[in-house]
Design an enzyme around this catalytic site. Sequence first.
Site, PDB file in Angstrom:
ATOM      1  N   GLU A  91     -17.619  17.419  -1.473  1.00 50.02           N
ATOM      2  CA  GLU A  91     -18.587  16.381  -1.101  1.00 50.02           C
ATOM      3  C   GLU A  91     -19.038  16.551   0.356  1.00 50.02           C
ATOM      4  OE1 GLU A  91     -19.991  13.514  -2.701  1.00 50.02           O
ATOM      5  OE2 GLU A  91     -19.399  14.601  -4.494  1.00 50.02           O
TER       6      GLU A  91
ATOM      7  N   ASP B 180     -23.278  12.002 -11.908  1.00 44.58           N
ATOM      8  CA  ASP B 180     -21.900  12.412 -11.599  1.00 44.58           C
ATOM      9  C   ASP B 180     -21.379  11.448 -10.539  1.00 44.58           C
ATOM     10  OD1 ASP B 180     -19.564  14.172 -11.376  1.00 44.58           O
ATOM     11  OD2 ASP B 180     -20.397  14.832  -9.470  1.00 44.58           O
ATOM     12  N   SER B 181     -20.090  11.559 -10.235  1.00 42.64           N
ATOM     13  CA  SER B 181     -19.514  10.741  -9.166  1.00 42.64           C
ATOM     14  C   SER B 181     -20.099  11.115  -7.800  1.00 42.64           C
ATOM     15  CB  SER B 181     -18.005  10.951  -9.120  1.00 42.64           C
ATOM     16  OG  SER B 181     -17.723  12.304  -8.831  1.00 42.64           O
TER      17      SER B 181
ATOM     18  N   HIS C  34     -17.526  19.681  -9.873  1.00 46.21           N
ATOM     19  CA  HIS C  34     -17.561  20.043  -8.451  1.00 46.21           C
ATOM     20  C   HIS C  34     -17.088  21.493  -8.225  1.00 46.21           C
ATOM     21  CE1 HIS C  34     -17.907  15.714  -7.708  1.00 46.21           C
ATOM     22  NE2 HIS C  34     -18.101  15.954  -6.426  1.00 46.21           N
TER      23      HIS C  34
ATOM     24  N   CYS D   1     -20.157  15.101 -15.608  1.00 48.53           N
ATOM     25  CA  CYS D   1     -18.860  14.823 -14.997  1.00 48.53           C
ATOM     26  C   CYS D   1     -17.811  14.753 -16.107  1.00 48.53           C
ATOM     27  CB  CYS D   1     -18.952  13.486 -14.272  1.00 48.53           C
ATOM     28  SG  CYS D   1     -17.395  12.903 -13.594  1.00 48.53           S
TER      29      CYS D   1
ATOM     30  N   CYS E 223     -13.924  20.465 -13.783  1.00 45.48           N
ATOM     31  CA  CYS E 223     -14.585  19.430 -12.975  1.00 45.48           C
ATOM     32  C   CYS E 223     -15.873  20.050 -12.463  1.00 45.48           C
ATOM     33  CB  CYS E 223     -13.686  19.025 -11.814  1.00 45.48           C
ATOM     34  SG  CYS E 223     -14.505  18.029 -10.544  1.00 45.48           S
TER      35      CYS E 223
END
Length: 263
Positions: free
Chosen positions: A153, A11-12, A187, A74, A185
């Site tokens: 994050e 993932d990012s 996240h 992602c 998403c």
Amino acid sequence: MASHAPIGVFDSGVGGLSVLREIRSRLPGESLLYLADSGHVPYGEKTQAFIRERCQVIARFLLERGAKALVVACNTATAAGIVELRERYPNLPLVGMEPAVKPAARATRSGVVGVLATTGTLQSAKFAALLDRFASDVRVVTQPCPGLVECIEAGALDGAHTRKLLESFVAPLLEAGCDTLILGCTHYPFIKPLLREMLPADISLIDTGEAVARRLEALLAEKGLRRPGAGGVEFWSSGDPQRLEKVLPALWGEAAEVSFFSG
Ligand code: DGL
């Protein structure tokens, strides 16, 4: 390809850990290799060409480390890069993610579905195709969420700033009459408790982590690549490894060492 080889997941940043948790709970025997591309997070505001290139670099690395399958954990990276990954690795078990439009269109009673996702996902051709295919009978209201990934994050899952930002994203969806919200998403499952606090009880939240784990299980079984027993996890980050180490106990459930990926 040997069944004892690991599964590569990327993932990012930390978002894919929400998917990794589902994979771990469904396939506890598998060894896992997780790469957070934190040196380049967020993907949501980057160009498709940039993300496509990151997908190739990361896939190469995970395959060099022996991965028997890849999970693009992602939505933004899947929208930008999965077609090229499939072209380059036609025989590799490869699972991507997309916002759960199909189940949401089935579940809604008000006929209005909201999608929280990154700008990149919402502007992609893949998302447009998904709407054409599955959302012809419902109204879909999309909401990009710039800044939210950065909060997650940083591990700020319920701070004042995160709350304010999230409220501003959710308000237009509620005003539009959405009764079903898609977390588009990876996240966002980490802020589900916060979302639950600000939403009326009859609003449904839908995400795709579990469906991805199921799809992965089916693909591995099909190719005879399932691994029984108890597998380990290896973590990599293209950002500061200590930053990921700091949030792992909260987001992954246990502490672990993280290695630096310089690619
Ligand atoms: N977790 C990612 C997704 O599922 C992308 C977040 C970002 O880097 O913007 O879309």
